[in-house]
Design a protein around this motif. Structure first.
Motif, PDB file in Angstrom:
ATOM      1  N   THR A  14       0.844  -1.200   0.000  1.00 29.77           N
ATOM      2  CA  THR A  14       0.000   0.000   0.000  1.00 29.77           C
ATOM      3  C   THR A  14       0.876   1.247   0.000  1.00 29.77           C
ATOM      4  O   THR A  14       0.620   2.208  -0.735  1.00 29.77           O
ATOM      5  CB  THR A  14      -0.940   0.000   1.221  1.00 29.77           C
ATOM      6  OG1 THR A  14      -1.713  -1.181   1.212  1.00 29.77           O
ATOM      7  CG2 THR A  14      -1.836   1.221   1.232  1.00 29.77           C
ATOM      8  N   ALA A  16       3.989   1.433  -1.055  1.00 35.25           N
ATOM      9  CA  ALA A  16       4.660   1.500  -2.355  1.00 35.25           C
ATOM     10  C   ALA A  16       3.727   2.064  -3.419  1.00 35.25           C
ATOM     11  O   ALA A  16       4.138   2.906  -4.235  1.00 35.25           O
ATOM     12  CB  ALA A  16       5.165   0.121  -2.759  1.00 35.25           C
ATOM     13  N   ALA A  17       2.478   1.632  -3.415  1.00 34.20           N
ATOM     14  CA  ALA A  17       1.514   2.127  -4.404  1.00 34.20           C
ATOM     15  C   ALA A  17       1.265   3.617  -4.207  1.00 34.20           C
ATOM     16  O   ALA A  17       1.198   4.379  -5.179  1.00 34.20           O
ATOM     17  CB  ALA A  17       0.209   1.347  -4.302  1.00 34.20           C
ATOM     18  N   SER A  18       1.160   4.037  -2.943  1.00 33.05           N
ATOM     19  CA  SER A  18       0.930   5.452  -2.650  1.00 33.05           C
ATOM     20  C   SER A  18       2.122   6.298  -3.097  1.00 33.05           C
ATOM     21  O   SER A  18       1.956   7.354  -3.708  1.00 33.05           O
ATOM     22  CB  SER A  18       0.678   5.633  -1.156  1.00 33.05           C
ATOM     23  OG  SER A  18       0.558   6.992  -0.838  1.00 33.05           O
ATOM     24  N   LEU A  19       3.320   5.810  -2.789  1.00 34.36           N
ATOM     25  CA  LEU A  19       4.517   6.552  -3.176  1.00 34.36           C
ATOM     26  C   LEU A  19       4.690   6.584  -4.696  1.00 34.36           C
ATOM     27  O   LEU A  19       5.137   7.594  -5.249  1.00 34.36           O
ATOM     28  CB  LEU A  19       5.749   5.945  -2.510  1.00 34.36           C
ATOM     29  CG  LEU A  19       5.838   6.143  -0.994  1.00 34.36           C
ATOM     30  CD1 LEU A  19       7.018   5.374  -0.428  1.00 34.36           C
ATOM     31  CD2 LEU A  19       5.915   7.614  -0.645  1.00 34.36           C
ATOM     32  N   THR A  20       4.328   5.518  -5.368  1.00 38.33           N
ATOM     33  CA  THR A  20       4.399   5.481  -6.828  1.00 38.33           C
ATOM     34  C   THR A  20       3.449   6.502  -7.434  1.00 38.33           C
ATOM     35  O   THR A  20       3.809   7.239  -8.365  1.00 38.33           O
ATOM     36  CB  THR A  20       4.081   4.060  -7.345  1.00 38.33           C
ATOM     37  OG1 THR A  20       5.044   3.150  -6.820  1.00 38.33           O
ATOM     38  CG2 THR A  20       4.107   4.008  -8.860  1.00 38.33           C
ATOM     39  N   ALA A  21       2.245   6.573  -6.887  1.00 39.20           N
ATOM     40  CA  ALA A  21       1.268   7.555  -7.381  1.00 39.20           C
ATOM     41  C   ALA A  21       1.768   8.976  -7.139  1.00 39.20           C
ATOM     42  O   ALA A  21       1.635   9.856  -8.005  1.00 39.20           O
ATOM     43  CB  ALA A  21      -0.076   7.334  -6.704  1.00 39.20           C
ATOM     44  N   GLU A  22       2.342   9.195  -5.968  1.00 35.43           N
ATOM     45  CA  GLU A  22       2.853  10.530  -5.650  1.00 35.43           C
ATOM     46  C   GLU A  22       4.030  10.885  -6.562  1.00 35.43           C
ATOM     47  O   GLU A  22       4.136  12.018  -7.052  1.00 35.43           O
ATOM     48  CB  GLU A  22       3.282  10.581  -4.179  1.00 35.43           C
ATOM     49  CG  GLU A  22       3.580  11.975  -3.704  1.00 35.43           C
ATOM     50  CD  GLU A  22       3.711  12.063  -2.191  1.00 35.43           C
ATOM     51  OE1 GLU A  22       4.223  13.092  -1.742  1.00 35.43           O
ATOM     52  OE2 GLU A  22       3.300  11.135  -1.489  1.00 35.43           O
ATOM     53  N   ALA A  23       4.906   9.923  -6.824  1.00 39.04           N
ATOM     54  CA  ALA A  23       6.045  10.164  -7.718  1.00 39.04           C
ATOM     55  C   ALA A  23       5.566  10.498  -9.126  1.00 39.04           C
ATOM     56  O   ALA A  23       6.105  11.388  -9.786  1.00 39.04           O
ATOM     57  CB  ALA A  23       6.962   8.938  -7.740  1.00 39.04           C
ATOM     58  N   THR A  24       4.542   9.805  -9.577  1.00 36.56           N
ATOM     59  CA  THR A  24       3.981  10.073 -10.907  1.00 36.56           C
ATOM     60  C   THR A  24       3.428  11.493 -10.976  1.00 36.56           C
ATOM     61  O   THR A  24       3.651  12.222 -11.955  1.00 36.56           O
ATOM     62  CB  THR A  24       2.890   9.042 -11.244  1.00 36.56           C
ATOM     63  OG1 THR A  24       3.473   7.744 -11.219  1.00 36.56           O
ATOM     64  CG2 THR A  24       2.286   9.302 -12.607  1.00 36.56           C
ATOM     65  N   GLU A  27       6.328  13.929 -11.062  1.00 30.81           N
ATOM     66  CA  GLU A  27       6.963  13.945 -12.379  1.00 30.81           C
ATOM     67  C   GLU A  27       6.139  14.758 -13.371  1.00 30.81           C
ATOM     68  O   GLU A  27       6.692  15.505 -14.188  1.00 30.81           O
ATOM     69  CB  GLU A  27       7.159  12.525 -12.896  1.00 30.81           C
ATOM     70  CG  GLU A  27       8.275  11.777 -12.191  1.00 30.81           C
ATOM     71  CD  GLU A  27       8.369  10.315 -12.596  1.00 30.81           C
ATOM     72  OE1 GLU A  27       7.424   9.783 -13.233  1.00 30.81           O
ATOM     73  OE2 GLU A  27       9.394   9.694 -12.275  1.00 30.81           O
TER      74      GLU A  27
END
Length: 78
Positions: A14, A16-24, A27
């Motif tokens: 969860t 990792a998914a949150s951080l991935t969304a935030e990174a996207t 960017e």
């Protein structure tokens, strides 16, 4: 800038998914800012070119004299 809604004890997937969304999202924002900087740089170059052209025109037409709004206007000669 970790999301406020993510519990540090949460499931790693969860987080990792949150951080991935935030990174996207970050960017995307970075891309927008880079585009805006490019637009501003292009405008600066265009304005600088226009000013150089105007300076050349003023110089060729005898515009090198005193101009209204120059520092000399603040202290009139008497």
């Amino acid at each position: 800038m970790m999301s406020q809604g993510v519990d540090p004890q949460a499931d790693p997937a969860t987080v990792a998914a949150s951080l991935t969304a935030e990174a996207t999202a970050l960017e995307g924002r970075l891309r927008q800012l880079r585009e805006a900087v490019h637009v501003v740089n292009t405008r600066i170059a265009s304005i600088a070119e226009s000013l150089q052209t105007l300076h050349g025109i003023a110089t060729t037409h005898g515009g090198g004299g005193r101009r209204s709004g120059s520092p000399d206007d603040a202290h009139p000669r008497g």
